[in-house]
Design a protein around this motif. Sequence first.
Motif, PDB file in Angstrom:
ATOM      1  N   VAL A   1      72.848  60.075  63.520  1.00 46.42           N
ATOM      2  CA  VAL A   1      73.146  59.006  62.570  1.00 46.42           C
ATOM      3  C   VAL A   1      72.465  57.732  63.057  1.00 46.42           C
ATOM      4  O   VAL A   1      72.458  57.444  64.256  1.00 46.42           O
ATOM      5  CB  VAL A   1      74.673  58.804  62.409  1.00 46.42           C
ATOM      6  CG1 VAL A   1      75.336  58.532  63.751  1.00 46.42           C
ATOM      7  CG2 VAL A   1      74.973  57.692  61.417  1.00 46.42           C
ATOM      8  N   VAL A   2      71.864  56.987  62.138  1.00 41.81           N
ATOM      9  CA  VAL A   2      71.088  55.809  62.522  1.00 41.81           C
ATOM     10  C   VAL A   2      71.551  54.596  61.734  1.00 41.81           C
ATOM     11  O   VAL A   2      71.844  54.687  60.544  1.00 41.81           O
ATOM     12  CB  VAL A   2      69.569  56.053  62.312  1.00 41.81           C
ATOM     13  CG1 VAL A   2      69.253  56.369  60.869  1.00 41.81           C
ATOM     14  CG2 VAL A   2      68.750  54.869  62.790  1.00 41.81           C
ATOM     15  N   GLY A   3      71.660  53.464  62.421  1.00 41.50           N
ATOM     16  CA  GLY A   3      71.993  52.205  61.769  1.00 41.50           C
ATOM     17  C   GLY A   3      70.795  51.686  61.000  1.00 41.50           C
ATOM     18  O   GLY A   3      69.673  51.684  61.513  1.00 41.50           O
ATOM     19  N   ASP A   4      71.018  51.246  59.781  1.00 44.34           N
ATOM     20  CA  ASP A   4      69.917  50.831  58.904  1.00 44.34           C
ATOM     21  C   ASP A   4      69.431  49.439  59.280  1.00 44.34           C
ATOM     22  O   ASP A   4      70.178  48.458  59.226  1.00 44.34           O
ATOM     23  CB  ASP A   4      70.395  50.845  57.451  1.00 44.34           C
ATOM     24  CG  ASP A   4      69.233  50.767  56.468  1.00 44.34           C
ATOM     25  OD1 ASP A   4      68.088  50.904  56.911  1.00 44.34           O
ATOM     26  OD2 ASP A   4      69.483  50.571  55.274  1.00 44.34           O
ATOM     27  N   SER A   5      68.171  49.362  59.682  1.00 43.71           N
ATOM     28  CA  SER A   5      67.545  48.080  60.029  1.00 43.71           C
ATOM     29  C   SER A   5      66.054  48.193  59.784  1.00 43.71           C
ATOM     30  O   SER A   5      65.440  49.233  60.076  1.00 43.71           O
ATOM     31  CB  SER A   5      67.809  47.719  61.491  1.00 43.71           C
ATOM     32  OG  SER A   5      67.000  46.628  61.898  1.00 43.71           O
ATOM     33  N   ALA A   6      65.469  47.121  59.257  1.00 44.21           N
ATOM     34  CA  ALA A   6      64.019  47.117  59.005  1.00 44.21           C
ATOM     35  C   ALA A   6      63.235  47.207  60.309  1.00 44.21           C
ATOM     36  O   ALA A   6      62.061  47.597  60.307  1.00 44.21           O
ATOM     37  CB  ALA A   6      63.630  45.855  58.246  1.00 44.21           C
ATOM     38  N   LYS A   7      63.850  46.851  61.427  1.00 41.39           N
ATOM     39  CA  LYS A   7      63.166  46.874  62.716  1.00 41.39           C
ATOM     40  C   LYS A   7      63.241  48.234  63.409  1.00 41.39           C
ATOM     41  O   LYS A   7      62.525  48.477  64.380  1.00 41.39           O
ATOM     42  CB  LYS A   7      63.752  45.803  63.634  1.00 41.39           C
ATOM     43  CG  LYS A   7      63.526  44.372  63.143  1.00 41.39           C
ATOM     44  CD  LYS A   7      64.087  43.366  64.128  1.00 41.39           C
ATOM     45  CE  LYS A   7      63.846  41.936  63.654  1.00 41.39           C
ATOM     46  NZ  LYS A   7      64.394  40.938  64.602  1.00 41.39           N
ATOM     47  N   THR A   8      64.099  49.104  62.930  1.00 39.06           N
ATOM     48  CA  THR A   8      64.293  50.387  63.585  1.00 39.06           C
ATOM     49  C   THR A   8      63.152  51.352  63.290  1.00 39.06           C
ATOM     50  O   THR A   8      62.755  51.531  62.137  1.00 39.06           O
ATOM     51  CB  THR A   8      65.629  51.025  63.149  1.00 39.06           C
ATOM     52  OG1 THR A   8      66.703  50.210  63.619  1.00 39.06           O
ATOM     53  CG2 THR A   8      65.786  52.425  63.715  1.00 39.06           C
ATOM     54  N   GLN A   9      62.629  51.960  64.339  1.00 34.47           N
ATOM     55  CA  GLN A   9      61.585  52.969  64.211  1.00 34.47           C
ATOM     56  C   GLN A   9      61.951  54.182  65.048  1.00 34.47           C
ATOM     57  O   GLN A   9      62.508  54.058  66.140  1.00 34.47           O
ATOM     58  CB  GLN A   9      60.235  52.411  64.668  1.00 34.47           C
ATOM     59  CG  GLN A   9      59.682  51.308  63.784  1.00 34.47           C
ATOM     60  CD  GLN A   9      58.320  50.834  64.241  1.00 34.47           C
ATOM     61  OE1 GLN A   9      58.138  50.483  65.400  1.00 34.47           O
ATOM     62  NE2 GLN A   9      57.358  50.824  63.342  1.00 34.47           N
TER      63      GLN A   9
ATOM     64  N   LYS B   1      50.725  42.925  50.033  1.00 41.29           N
ATOM     65  CA  LYS B   1      50.534  44.368  50.139  1.00 41.29           C
ATOM     66  C   LYS B   1      51.621  45.016  50.993  1.00 41.29           C
ATOM     67  O   LYS B   1      51.756  46.247  50.996  1.00 41.29           O
ATOM     68  CB  LYS B   1      49.160  44.675  50.725  1.00 41.29           C
ATOM     69  CG  LYS B   1      48.000  44.269  49.808  1.00 41.29           C
ATOM     70  CD  LYS B   1      46.652  44.483  50.478  1.00 41.29           C
ATOM     71  CE  LYS B   1      45.515  44.013  49.573  1.00 41.29           C
ATOM     72  NZ  LYS B   1      44.193  44.121  50.227  1.00 41.29           N
ATOM     73  N   ARG B   2      52.390  44.192  51.706  1.00 37.60           N
ATOM     74  CA  ARG B   2      53.435  44.733  52.577  1.00 37.60           C
ATOM     75  C   ARG B   2      54.815  44.692  51.925  1.00 37.60           C
ATOM     76  O   ARG B   2      55.806  45.061  52.557  1.00 37.60           O
ATOM     77  CB  ARG B   2      53.460  43.949  53.894  1.00 37.60           C
ATOM     78  CG  ARG B   2      52.134  44.030  54.644  1.00 37.60           C
ATOM     79  CD  ARG B   2      52.168  43.227  55.922  1.00 37.60           C
ATOM     80  NE  ARG B   2      50.853  43.166  56.544  1.00 37.60           N
ATOM     81  CZ  ARG B   2      50.556  42.417  57.595  1.00 37.60           C
ATOM     82  NH1 ARG B   2      51.487  41.663  58.147  1.00 37.60           N
ATOM     83  NH2 ARG B   2      49.335  42.424  58.097  1.00 37.60           N
ATOM     84  N   LEU B   3      54.866  44.245  50.690  1.00 36.02           N
ATOM     85  CA  LEU B   3      56.157  44.223  49.989  1.00 36.02           C
ATOM     86  C   LEU B   3      56.705  45.641  49.905  1.00 36.02           C
ATOM     87  O   LEU B   3      56.007  46.583  49.533  1.00 36.02           O
ATOM     88  CB  LEU B   3      55.994  43.635  48.587  1.00 36.02           C
ATOM     89  CG  LEU B   3      55.787  42.116  48.529  1.00 36.02           C
ATOM     90  CD1 LEU B   3      55.380  41.686  47.126  1.00 36.02           C
ATOM     91  CD2 LEU B   3      57.051  41.377  48.975  1.00 36.02           C
ATOM     92  N   GLY B   4      57.977  45.780  50.275  1.00 31.67           N
ATOM     93  CA  GLY B   4      58.582  47.101  50.301  1.00 31.67           C
ATOM     94  C   GLY B   4      58.360  47.845  51.597  1.00 31.67           C
ATOM     95  O   GLY B   4      58.897  48.934  51.797  1.00 31.67           O
ATOM     96  N   LYS B   5      57.549  47.272  52.490  1.00 37.49           N
ATOM     97  CA  LYS B   5      57.275  47.890  53.789  1.00 37.49           C
ATOM     98  C   LYS B   5      57.729  46.943  54.904  1.00 37.49           C
ATOM     99  O   LYS B   5      56.979  46.608  55.815  1.00 37.49           O
ATOM    100  CB  LYS B   5      55.779  48.201  53.922  1.00 37.49           C
ATOM    101  CG  LYS B   5      55.240  49.115  52.837  1.00 37.49           C
ATOM    102  CD  LYS B   5      53.733  49.286  52.963  1.00 37.49           C
ATOM    103  CE  LYS B   5      53.164  50.128  51.841  1.00 37.49           C
ATOM    104  NZ  LYS B   5      51.692  50.257  51.914  1.00 37.49           N
ATOM    105  N   GLY B   6      58.949  46.484  54.784  1.00 38.98           N
ATOM    106  CA  GLY B   6      59.481  45.523  55.743  1.00 38.98           C
ATOM    107  C   GLY B   6      59.325  44.087  55.292  1.00 38.98           C
ATOM    108  O   GLY B   6      59.882  43.171  55.893  1.00 38.98           O
ATOM    109  N   MET B   7      58.551  43.861  54.220  1.00 41.99           N
ATOM    110  CA  MET B   7      58.349  42.525  53.668  1.00 41.99           C
ATOM    111  C   MET B   7      59.127  42.403  52.364  1.00 41.99           C
ATOM    112  O   MET B   7      59.018  43.236  51.474  1.00 41.99           O
ATOM    113  CB  MET B   7      56.864  42.268  53.420  1.00 41.99           C
ATOM    114  CG  MET B   7      56.541  40.933  52.754  1.00 41.99           C
ATOM    115  SD  MET B   7      56.923  39.496  53.789  1.00 41.99           S
ATOM    116  CE  MET B   7      55.638  39.640  55.048  1.00 41.99           C
ATOM    117  N   THR B   8      59.947  41.352  52.266  1.00 34.01           N
ATOM    118  CA  THR B   8      60.714  41.081  51.047  1.00 34.01           C
ATOM    119  C   THR B   8      60.105  39.877  50.338  1.00 34.01           C
ATOM    120  O   THR B   8      59.377  39.081  50.948  1.00 34.01           O
ATOM    121  CB  THR B   8      62.178  40.773  51.381  1.00 34.01           C
ATOM    122  OG1 THR B   8      62.223  39.559  52.167  1.00 34.01           O
ATOM    123  CG2 THR B   8      62.811  41.910  52.170  1.00 34.01           C
TER     124      THR B   8
END
Length: 724
Positions: free
Chosen positions: A132-140, A371-378
């Motif tokens: 199980v993983v905590g949801d974060s845009a920084k998590t890889q 171009k990064r919208l939706g890929k960590g960019m809001t």
Amino acid sequence: MTTIQFETDADGIATLTIDVPGQSMNVIGPEFIADLSAAIDRIAGEDAIKGAVIRSGKDSGFMGGMDLKALPAMLAPGPDGKTDMATVFDKVFVLNALFRRLETCGKPVACAIEGTCVGGGFELALACHYRVVGDSAKTQLGLPEIMIGLFPGGGGSQRLPRITGVQTALIYMLQGKLFRPTEAAMLKVVDAVVPQGTATDAAKAWLKANPDSIIQPWDKKDFKFPGGAGGFNPAFIQTFIGAVPMTMKQTQRTMNAPIALLSAVYEGALLPFDRAIRIESKYFAKVIVDPQARNMIRTLFVNKQAAERGARRPKGEAKAPTKKLAMLGAGMMGAGIATVSAQAGIDVILLDRDMASAEKGKAHAESVLSKRLGKGMTPEKLAATLARITPTADFADLAGADFVIEAVFEDRAIKADATHKTEAVLGADTIFGSNTSTLPITGLAQAWSKPENFIGVHFFSPVEKMPLVEIIVGEKTGPQAIAKALDFVAQIKKTPIVVHDSRGFYTSRCFGTYVQEGAELIAEGVTPALIENAGKQLGMPVGPLAVSDEVSIELGYKVMKAAKADLGDAYKHQASDDVMATMVELGRLGRKNGKGYYDYPDDGKKLLWPGLADQFPPAAAQPSVEEVRERLLYRQLIECARCFEEGVLETPEDGDVGAVFGWGFAPSTGGPFSHMDTVGIAHVVKVLDRLAQAHGDRFAPTQQLRDMAARTVSFYDEAVQKAA
């Protein structure tokens, strides 16, 4: 030293909290292996324990991979001075055996992932029954080992294909691609994504609800690979029919790890799991005993990280983060620097000759970031980043800036004018950085009344993608300027090297020899296709003619003319000069105008220009590809060695990092200095002497190389570094 805190609650759930002392990120080392082994014994042996959750005690993330400082111990030679492969295998298999014990301990084990989880840490997670993983845009999450000359060696090459299917697993492992939480869930790499900070609670809840979930899917009698596997499965066979030649093409057979990974996955998929992980360890052992892995790890991981952590930062200088950047020039380079600076939270005053040009630079930033919208960019983050960039045509608007980077036209007079106008607003106490790629910093610093505050800050194009920044120290550059520049590079999350002033510095000077030798070969009548293929077989990203087109033949021509004007009679004319002059006269300037050594038709499939044969007729006798490859390699090696002897470079670490990340020098070698050490300095001198006799003094060995060969020492020997 305890690396795992073991606690059991009233429900019989054991919590293993990983917190490796002295490390910013949890890593796998001998102490962790011993502690996890003891923890597995407790989980399996204590009846009161009903299950276990593994989590991290660090804010930096769950866990990285193996502590690569432990690698030399695995490779230590025996009493006879030889490395015994059976012993290496046994040492390598320890981690595989440990994770296998974990997943077969008879109790359910859940993994609670918060933050980064990669390499061996991700292999640990794959060995758990629930993830199980905590949801974060920084998590890889993922298995990026291929990027440093390795491949997953803790069961990852066997578990991931059994979860996602062979084809998907190979795509991610061969490219070192990482998963974001939602992507990982979609591919069933993790079982659940929960709000950040709640992964441990979710893992415990699953354990309580699933006390009998103690068998991995691949240990069940009816298990089948997703998508199928086996010698008679068409999809499985087709995957490898495509994967093998594609990998050979991408690596040009220069890298060991991708081929070993393909072999481990193919053979492992045909065997029971306990045999499969032994196959993986066999191939992993073969990879790590080869010098290639050592060299790649040292440069692409250890030295790169050291540079990013300030290995070359002057001692005793206070931290000096940049708050407001004065960016002079809004062209491709200036706009790119403004973009990455704004992303790092720095306010940028983007100046150009007129407002339209400055606004065009900001528009570039918007285009890149959109171009990064939706890929960590809001949208909100995009708006906030762009708001930090203020375009202007008025030098007065630079007021308040605490750091300057100049990226105006590559002309001394134009640069001097911009420098004087900036000092009139900011004063000479401000640190001034020039992004010049070839003009000596010491000369440019004369336009700043305090040259100790003037420094070179050389970016690579495209700035947003290229990881390296070359910091150039002029004759009078002071430690405060070096510290300021390095702190700025750290803010924008790039990798710095520090070099001393020289025409072309280190990267442009040495990279230029690859391009020049390609033109020399053209002048001699070597066929262009042979030159280009030899360059790629060397491990370079593209051939010397293609890269010349990319950076512009015209630019190389202008640099050559500037050097000739500055050096006068000391300038040594080369046949490559005439080749460039001819191409420029023909209007074939490179990719920028759609024609150079290559033609660039509208369909995007570039082709070598047929007219090259008319301008530079092919010789009747062509050299072998090995001969061409040798020339392209050793022309770069000798220039790197000259930079070291002249003091342009202070360390081989900077030389290797700068070569690999700056101009794409064959990554499989670990860099030019690692390569020279590996083949032996005496061998290098012997080859250079032969090439110099055949092709001229540009290949002549340095005196330092001859001395090193006589003393049988290497660049990475501490004694040589101190003597340099």
